[in-house]
Design a protein around this motif. Structure first.
Motif, short mmCIF file in Angstrom:
data_model
loop_
_atom_site.label_atom_id
_atom_site.label_comp_id
_atom_site.label_asym_id
_atom_site.label_seq_id
_atom_site.Cartn_x
_atom_site.Cartn_y
_atom_site.Cartn_z
N LYS A 185 -2.31 -8.03 -4.58
CA LYS A 185 -2.35 -6.88 -3.68
C LYS A 185 -1.55 -7.24 -2.44
CE LYS A 185 -3.57 -3.13 -1.46
NZ LYS A 185 -2.60 -3.33 -0.36
N ASN A 186 -0.53 -6.47 -2.15
CA ASN A 186 0.29 -6.73 -0.98
C ASN A 186 -0.42 -6.25 0.28
OD1 ASN A 186 2.27 -7.10 0.89
ND2 ASN A 186 3.59 -5.46 0.14
N PRO A 187 -0.71 -7.14 1.22
CA PRO A 187 -1.43 -6.72 2.44
C PRO A 187 -0.61 -5.83 3.35
CG PRO A 187 -0.70 -8.99 2.63
CD PRO A 187 -0.44 -8.58 1.21
N TYR A 188 0.70 -5.72 3.12
CA TYR A 188 1.57 -4.90 3.97
C TYR A 188 1.86 -3.54 3.33
CZ TYR A 188 2.22 -9.51 5.94
OH TYR A 188 1.98 -10.76 6.48
N ASP A 189 1.15 -3.20 2.28
CA ASP A 189 1.37 -1.95 1.55
C ASP A 189 0.05 -1.21 1.47
OD1 ASP A 189 1.89 0.02 -0.40
OD2 ASP A 189 3.37 -1.23 -1.38
N ASP A 190 0.07 0.12 1.63
CA ASP A 190 -1.17 0.88 1.55
C ASP A 190 -1.55 1.23 0.12
OD1 ASP A 190 0.70 2.78 0.97
OD2 ASP A 190 0.22 4.12 2.64
N ASN A 191 -0.77 0.75 -0.86
CA ASN A 191 -1.11 0.96 -2.26
C ASN A 191 -2.33 0.10 -2.60
OD1 ASN A 191 -1.16 1.27 -5.04
ND2 ASN A 191 0.50 -0.16 -5.40
N PRO A 192 -3.43 0.72 -3.03
CA PRO A 192 -4.67 -0.05 -3.26
C PRO A 192 -4.68 -0.84 -4.57
CG PRO A 192 -5.02 2.23 -3.87
CD PRO A 192 -3.62 2.15 -3.29
N ARG A 254 7.95 -2.92 -3.74
CA ARG A 254 7.28 -2.52 -2.50
C ARG A 254 6.66 -3.75 -1.83
NH1 ARG A 254 5.62 1.72 -5.89
NH2 ARG A 254 3.44 1.11 -5.86
#
Length: 255
Positions: A185-192, A254
């Motif tokens: 999970k990328n912490p800089y992306d709002d994709n959950p 992303r």
């Protein structure tokens, strides 16, 4: 992503007993958790074997495009974009017609150019004041419709600020996974969702794409194959409701 792409098989090392290894141990446990273990190469094969039969998921370099951005087909396009300054039909447009993918009614009307309409819409102004240009009506044939897709910036196939691209995408053969990234999970992306970037092999399917017999169209494809005749692409997959699938913009990293 350098250093985190790896094959589907890995072993979890034993954790040390020192306090200094607690952080490293936590990361190792995370990578060996059931969530991470459930992504297997066979899962990716199953997903991509199906997904890559759909035109919208084909890599863009396996597609040929109408010249210049324009409206979604069928529709009017500027006659000037279909012809050379000499007045002759462009070679790539003639090839699309000869291959039976489109038909064109040249100089069928007049109106504002697609670019002028796009700029007016982006600026919130009235395009009716834009100068008229000669327009030609481009229609998809039944064959062309089977290979057609319209890409706009929202599809992830085009950068922002461009109008749409009318494309005809070849069928491809899926050749398997080369490597893939551990889901994260990328912490800089709002994709959950957890995501994984997958490198896979593919090649054109000549048998299922009759217009590849047209030399002009085939030359337009920006395909670079290795000595083994396979091309390589990367694609993003996402874990959604415990099921791996393609994301909304599968060819966009992303990160």
């Amino acid at each position: 992503m350098v250093g985190i792409l790896e094959g589907s098989k890995s072993q979890c090392p034993r954790l040390g007993n020192t306090v200094g290894r607690i952080v490293a141990g936590a990361l190792i446990l995370m990578s060996c958790s059931p969530v991470f273990a459930q992504l297997k190469e066979s899962d990716i094969d199953t997903l991509l074997t199906t997904a890559l039969t759909e035109t919208q998921n084909i890599p863009a370099n396996a597609c040929v495009s109408m010249p210049n951005p324009g409206v979604k087909l069928p529709g009017n396009t500027e006659t000037a974009s279909l012809m050379y300054p000499s007045g002759d039909i462009r070679k790539d447009v003639a090839a699309l017609i000869d291959a039976g993918l489109i038909t064109v009614k040249f100089n069928s009307g007049e109106g504002a150019s697609a670019l002028a309409v796009f700029k007016a819409k982006a600026a919130g102004t009235d395009s009716s004041t834009s100068p008229n240009v000669a327009l030609s009506y481009v229609e998809l044939t039944p064959l062309g419709n089977k290979f057609y897709r319209y890409d706009d910036p929202k599809s992830g196939h085009l950068p922002q600020g461009l109008y749409g691209a009318n494309r005809f995408c070849a069928h491809i053969q899926y050749g398997g996974v080369e490597k893939y990234m551990k889901p994260l999970k990328n912490p800089y992306d709002d994709n959950p969702h957890l995501v994984s970037w997958v490198n896979f092999k593919w090649k054109l399917d000549q048998h299922k794409t009759p217009w590849l017999n047209n030399a002009v169209l085939k030359e337009q494809l920006s395909i670079y194959s290795d000595k083994d005749s396979w091309s390589r692409s990367g694609i993003l997959i996402e874990l959604n409701d415990d099921k791996w699938e393609l994301g909304n913009e599968p060819y966009t990293i992303r990160w």
